[in-house]
Design a protein around this motif. Structure first.
Motif, PDB file in Angstrom:
ATOM      1  N   ALA A 616       0.740  -1.359   0.018  1.00 27.34           N
ATOM      2  CA  ALA A 616      -0.015  -0.155   0.043  1.00 27.34           C
ATOM      3  C   ALA A 616       0.818   1.113   0.085  1.00 27.34           C
ATOM      4  N   TYR A 617       1.935   1.210   0.500  1.00 24.15           N
ATOM      5  CA  TYR A 617       2.967   2.305   0.388  1.00 24.15           C
ATOM      6  C   TYR A 617       3.099   2.752  -0.896  1.00 24.15           C
ATOM      7  N   LYS A 618       3.182   2.016  -1.823  1.00 21.49           N
ATOM      8  CA  LYS A 618       3.461   2.421  -3.235  1.00 21.49           C
ATOM      9  C   LYS A 618       2.340   3.460  -3.763  1.00 21.49           C
ATOM     10  N   ASP A 619       1.231   3.424  -3.170  1.00 19.94           N
ATOM     11  CA  ASP A 619       0.145   4.247  -3.841  1.00 19.94           C
ATOM     12  C   ASP A 619      -0.094   5.436  -2.635  1.00 19.94           C
ATOM     13  N   HIS A 620       0.876   5.696  -1.657  1.00 21.19           N
ATOM     14  CA  HIS A 620       0.717   6.681  -0.905  1.00 21.19           C
ATOM     15  C   HIS A 620       1.218   8.091  -1.864  1.00 21.19           C
ATOM     16  N   PRO A 621       0.289   9.168  -1.706  1.00 21.35           N
ATOM     17  CA  PRO A 621       0.753  10.363  -2.552  1.00 21.35           C
ATOM     18  C   PRO A 621       2.022  10.895  -2.459  1.00 21.35           C
ATOM     19  N   ARG A 626       7.278  11.596  -4.340  1.00 24.72           N
ATOM     20  CA  ARG A 626       8.875  11.658  -4.216  1.00 24.72           C
ATOM     21  C   ARG A 626       9.798  10.528  -5.281  1.00 24.72           C
ATOM     22  N   PHE A 627       9.035   9.516  -5.217  1.00 23.05           N
ATOM     23  CA  PHE A 627       9.768   8.567  -6.121  1.00 23.05           C
ATOM     24  C   PHE A 627       9.398   7.994  -7.543  1.00 23.05           C
ATOM     25  N   GLY A 628       8.065   8.690  -7.929  1.00 13.48           N
ATOM     26  CA  GLY A 628       7.639   8.352  -9.056  1.00 13.48           C
ATOM     27  C   GLY A 628       6.612   7.089  -9.065  1.00 13.48           C
ATOM     28  N   GLU A 629       5.928   7.131 -10.113  1.00 14.77           N
ATOM     29  CA  GLU A 629       5.125   5.851 -10.384  1.00 14.77           C
ATOM     30  C   GLU A 629       5.590   4.546 -10.360  1.00 14.77           C
ATOM     31  N   ASN A 630       5.229   3.736  -9.674  1.00 14.75           N
ATOM     32  CA  ASN A 630       5.522   2.326  -9.293  1.00 14.75           C
ATOM     33  C   ASN A 630       7.160   2.234  -9.191  1.00 14.75           C
ATOM     34  N   ASN A 631       7.852   3.305  -8.862  1.00 12.58           N
ATOM     35  CA  ASN A 631       9.214   3.110  -8.639  1.00 12.58           C
ATOM     36  C   ASN A 631       9.721   2.933  -7.219  1.00 12.58           C
ATOM     37  N   PHE A 632       8.534   2.810  -6.201  1.00 19.22           N
ATOM     38  CA  PHE A 632       9.146   2.582  -4.636  1.00 19.22           C
ATOM     39  C   PHE A 632       9.047   1.013  -4.410  1.00 19.22           C
ATOM     40  N   GLU A 633      10.101   0.782  -3.667  1.00 17.62           N
ATOM     41  CA  GLU A 633      10.237  -0.500  -3.381  1.00 17.62           C
ATOM     42  C   GLU A 633      10.983  -0.708  -1.991  1.00 17.62           C
ATOM     43  N   ILE A 634      10.629  -1.250  -0.823  1.00 14.42           N
ATOM     44  CA  ILE A 634      11.232  -1.367   0.374  1.00 14.42           C
ATOM     45  C   ILE A 634      12.166  -2.188   0.209  1.00 14.42           C
ATOM     46  N   ARG A 635      13.540  -1.916   0.325  1.00 10.87           N
ATOM     47  CA  ARG A 635      14.717  -2.880   0.445  1.00 10.87           C
ATOM     48  C   ARG A 635      15.579  -2.658   1.585  1.00 10.87           C
TER      49      ARG A 635
END
Length: 823
Positions: A616-621, A626-635
């Motif tokens: 759900a954090y990928k869809d946080h506004p 900050r990271f762009g569309e669908n570019n966020f992944e927790i690593r």
């Protein structure tokens, strides 16, 4: 209650040897002394009194004293109800033996037994012992006669004997009624003896001290209430303070008066006593016959009238014998009849005795009752002669039926009191047991388990489900369970010794104590892009970190590790070497740490995907901005190292943290930081790699040889690749109850590395060997080939960038390793 107290390990414990001998074993290994709960009242454990005390606490004496106590409860009543007078000597002897045994036990326990002197049972034992005197006939009768012998001066010896016997009989009957009730305290002695074995086997159930105290106090209160009620209710009975006239008293007074008048008129017959008895006007025979028939069915045993000579009294007795009551045959409805002469066809109800001596030889003192008359009358007149007080007549009456009935009722009463004490105690203590004792014992057990094994009871004392009807004990029990869990969670594995030491210490809290040197695997994890993520999530960042932390901690604990520090975006994990509590050796523990980190990466990948808790954090506004569309992944970046550390408390009395101090902990942190340079999520130190099993080492590859900042010792760096991500990985497996170790040659490892080219690991290993030897040109060619096999490989790109700075030629001072420029 006779009990064997539990002794602290530092002082000693009472153990049973040979099933009948108690031995006090003093543990002096830690400088212990006899200061435990069972410390004798004397200082000479090898003394004769001490050995005798141990004998009295043994099984042989317990059996003997139990038999004597049962005899003391029922013996005297059985003697009266069942046995003939010839058995009295035997019963007196056994009662005397019981008195001596009880006295011996009382004296020895007063000297030796801890907390016995002036206790509740001390006073009851005194009372029970003293009342044994009333069961010893020759002692008890002497006491009664001496107690009531005064106050009869001025009379003839005959009158004195009669009055004294009557006083003893009347007053002693009241005393005996009280003594018989007081004797019921012997029931308590039987209760103590019967519970001695249960008290000695205290290690089986190991009840709490408050539970034992409350149970004992409850029993004491029940005993006190029941016995007090039985005794004092009798004191409020009018019969205790007034006495009814004995059998035939009115008739004896009449006979006493008539015989004196009869003797006064006997001169007219020339002192012919036999002829005068037959006289219809003044004759006395009819008086005797009437008196004999009127004694309630023939209870008269013997009488002696004032003024009668022995021959005259014998003649009167013979008249009475010929007028006794006889039983009708069974076919008649009436129980008995009167006869004016002896008839051998019928059974006399009672046999009138020829002499007082015969009465006392054939009947016990308690089996006959004495009536007396002592008034003197003026000659030929019906008025009293107050100037003369030497006249006395007396009679004995058979009361064996009443005595046997009373003895039988006493036996029933004793059994009833035993039942009341037993069930009364159980019923009264049942609610206390359920509402107080058991909850307290559960709480004490939780605290003891927490002190003995702080990290072993994390799930053993879970809070109970509560309802609106629950009382404060349930709330308190749940609160202790929660506090215990919070202690375990807050202090972690590193704080187990601190918890154990302070929970088992009766003194104040002492969190600051010496550390413990230990060997362990240290793992360090760090959340990537945490600063940017915190700015985006603001107050929601706490839930974000905790969700990631739950994944890391769950994988760690699944494979015998322990979470230690949570430092913002970083987590410190620890796997202790030689974990004797869980029986995992050092080699397997390193494998466990590697499996846990592989599982962490796979679980994190799954939770980042659709349906995962992190997706759900990928869809946080703010995240998307900050990271762009669908570019966020927790690593995560992770490092593993093995070495020594000091485990203990860090801080002050205001705040402490249970953690580890060592350069090896810092090394794990530097390895995690270096994952960014090598563009891989996981780095393993050479020491850790060498400690892995051979199967696990085959799954890893060496990616460089370096010195880290703050160290001049070069070491190899390794990683373990995950190419394919399954839905689940590293779930614990069992063979029955036995936990199975992870198989690095099994299908799970084959799957996550199934997409690696066939010779990828060997080719990369050859390239690293050329790199370390200084043949960078050959190393470049081989690494270029590796990139063809696995494009974008982070460690390969990292080595190529290092060699590119030197135009792929090793420096002249190349030693086979390089220095990392970042921590």
């Amino acid at each position: 209650m006779r009990s064997v107290s539990k002794v602290t390990p530092a002082s000693g414990e009472l153990v049973q040897k040979d099933s009948n001998r108690a031995v006090l074993a003093v543990n002096s290994a830690n400088g212990g002394s006899q200061d435990g709960l069972l410390k004798p009242r004397f200082r000479a454990p090898n003394s004769l009194i001490f050995r005798f005390y141990l004998f009295l606490e043994g099984r042989l004496w317990t059996t003997f004293i139990s038999a004597l106590t049962v005899f003391a409860l029922f013996g005297d009543d059985l003697r009266v109800a069942v046995f003939a007078m010839s058995w009295d000597t035997f019963f007196d002897s056994v009662s005397l033996l019981a008195l001596l045994a009880f006295t011996t036990e009382l004296v020895v326990f007063t000297i030796a037994k801890p907390k016995y002197f002036r206790s509740f049972y001390f006073y009851l034992d005194i009372l029970a012992t003293v009342t044994m005197i009333s069961d010893i006939g020759f002692i008890w009768n002497t006491i009664l006669e001496a107690a009531f012998a005064s106050g009869t001066t001025g009379n003839s010896q005959e009158a004195i004997d009669a009055i004294q016997a009557s006083r003893v009989g009347t007053k002693s009957s009241r005393i005996v009624r009280i003594v018989r009730l007081v004797r019921l305290v012997r029931v308590v002695k039987l209760y103590k003896v019967s519970n001695r074995d249960n008290a000695e086997d205290i290690s089986t159930e190991n009840p709490s001290l408050v539970g034992k105290k409350l149970s004992e106090k409850t029993m004491q209160r029940v005993i006190a209430v029941v016995l007090s009620m039985l005794i004092f209710v009798q004191l409020f009975d009018v019969g205790m303070w007034t006495s009814e006239a004995p059998h035939g008293t009115y008739g004896l007074n009449h006979l006493h008066f008539r015989f004196q008048r009869f003797k006064a008129n006997m001169e007219a017959y020339g002192d012919n006593f036999t002829q005068y008895l037959e006289d219809t006007t003044f004759g006395f025979k009819s008086e005797i016959e009437f008196y004999t028939r009127g004694i309630e069915g023939g209870r008269l045993l013997y009488f002696r009238l004032h003024g009668a000579t022995d021959e005259e009294n014998a003649e009167l007795i013979q008249i009475a014998k010929e007028t006794v009551w006889y039983r009708w045959p069974e076919e008649h409805d009436v129980p008995y009849m009167a006869r004016t002469s002896a008839n051998s066809d019928y059974e006399p109800i009672v046999e009138i005795k020829s002499s007082e001596t015969q009465v006392r030889e054939e009947l016990r003192e308690s089996e006959f009752e004495t009536s007396y008359a002592v008034e003197c009358y003026e000659k030929m007149m019906d008025t009293l002669d107050e100037s003369n007080t030497t006249c006395s007549s007396y009679a004995y009456f058979d009361i064996r039926a009443e005595v046997k009935l009373a003895a039988g009722l006493n036996i029933i009463q004793t059994i009833f009191v035993m039942i009341v004490l037993t069930f009364g105690s159980l019923m009264i203590s049942a609610d206390a047991e359920q509402l107080v004792i058991r909850p307290i014992e559960r709480m004490v057990r939780s605290v003891q388990e927490l002190a003995e094994n702080p990290m072993g009871t994390k799930n053993a004392a879970l809070p109970m489900e509560t309802t609106d009807d629950d009382d404060e004990t349930v709330l308190l029990q749940n609160t202790i369970a929660k506090i215990g869990q919070l202690l375990q969670i807050g202090f972690g594995e590193a704080g187990s010794e601190i918890i154990a030491k302070n929970m088992s210490n009766n003194a104040g809290i002492e969190p600051m104590c010496d550390g413990v040197k230990m060997e362990a695997v240290f793992g360090f994890c760090d959340i990537r892009n945490f600063t940017d993520t915190t700015e985006c999530l603001q107050e929601k960042v706490m839930v974000y970190v905790n969700r990631v932390g739950a994944i890391v901690h769950e994988a760690t604990h699944s494979w015998y590790g322990a979470a230690n520090k949570n430092i913002g975006d970083a987590f410190l994990l620890v796997w202790k070497m030689n974990d004797t509590k869980r029986h995992v050796d050092a080699g397997n523990m390193c494998d466990n740490a590697l499996v846990a980190f592989l599982k962490t990466m796979i679980d994190l990948k799954r939770e980042n995907g659709p349906g995962g808790c992190l997706n759900a954090y990928k869809d946080h506004p703010a995240i998307r901005k900050r990271f762009g569309e669908n570019n966020f992944e927790i690593r995560l970046g992770m490092g593993l190292h093995i070495g020594w550390a000091i485990e203990g408390a860090i801080g002050s009395h205001y705040k402490i943290d249970a953690s580890y101090l060592s350069p090896n902990v810092n090394m794990a942190s530097r390895l995690e930081a270096a994952t960014k340079q090598f563009r891989t999520p996981l780095l393993l130190s050479e020491d850790f790699f060498d400690a892995l099993s051979s199967k696990a080492r085959k799954r890893c590859r060496k990616i460089d040889r370096v010195t880290v900042k703050g160290s001049i010792q070069p070491m190899g760096l390794f990683t373990c690749d995950i190419v394919d991500f399954p839905d689940t990985f590293g779930e614990p497996q069992y063979d029955g109850k036995r936990r199975l170790m992870f198989d690095f040659e099994g299908p799970e490892m084959d799957f996550i590395q199934s997409s690696l080219p066939e010779n990828f690991l060997s080719n990369f290993s050859d390239a690293v060997a050329a790199y370390c030897s200084g043949d960078w040109a050959a190393a470049k060619r081989m690494l270029d080939n590796v990139l063809v096999e696995k494009p974008g490989d982070g460690p390969t790109l990292s080595l190529l960038s290092v060699m590119e700075e030197f135009d792929y030629e090793s420096p002249s001072n190349w030693k086979g390793y390089r220095e990392l420029t970042e921590k």
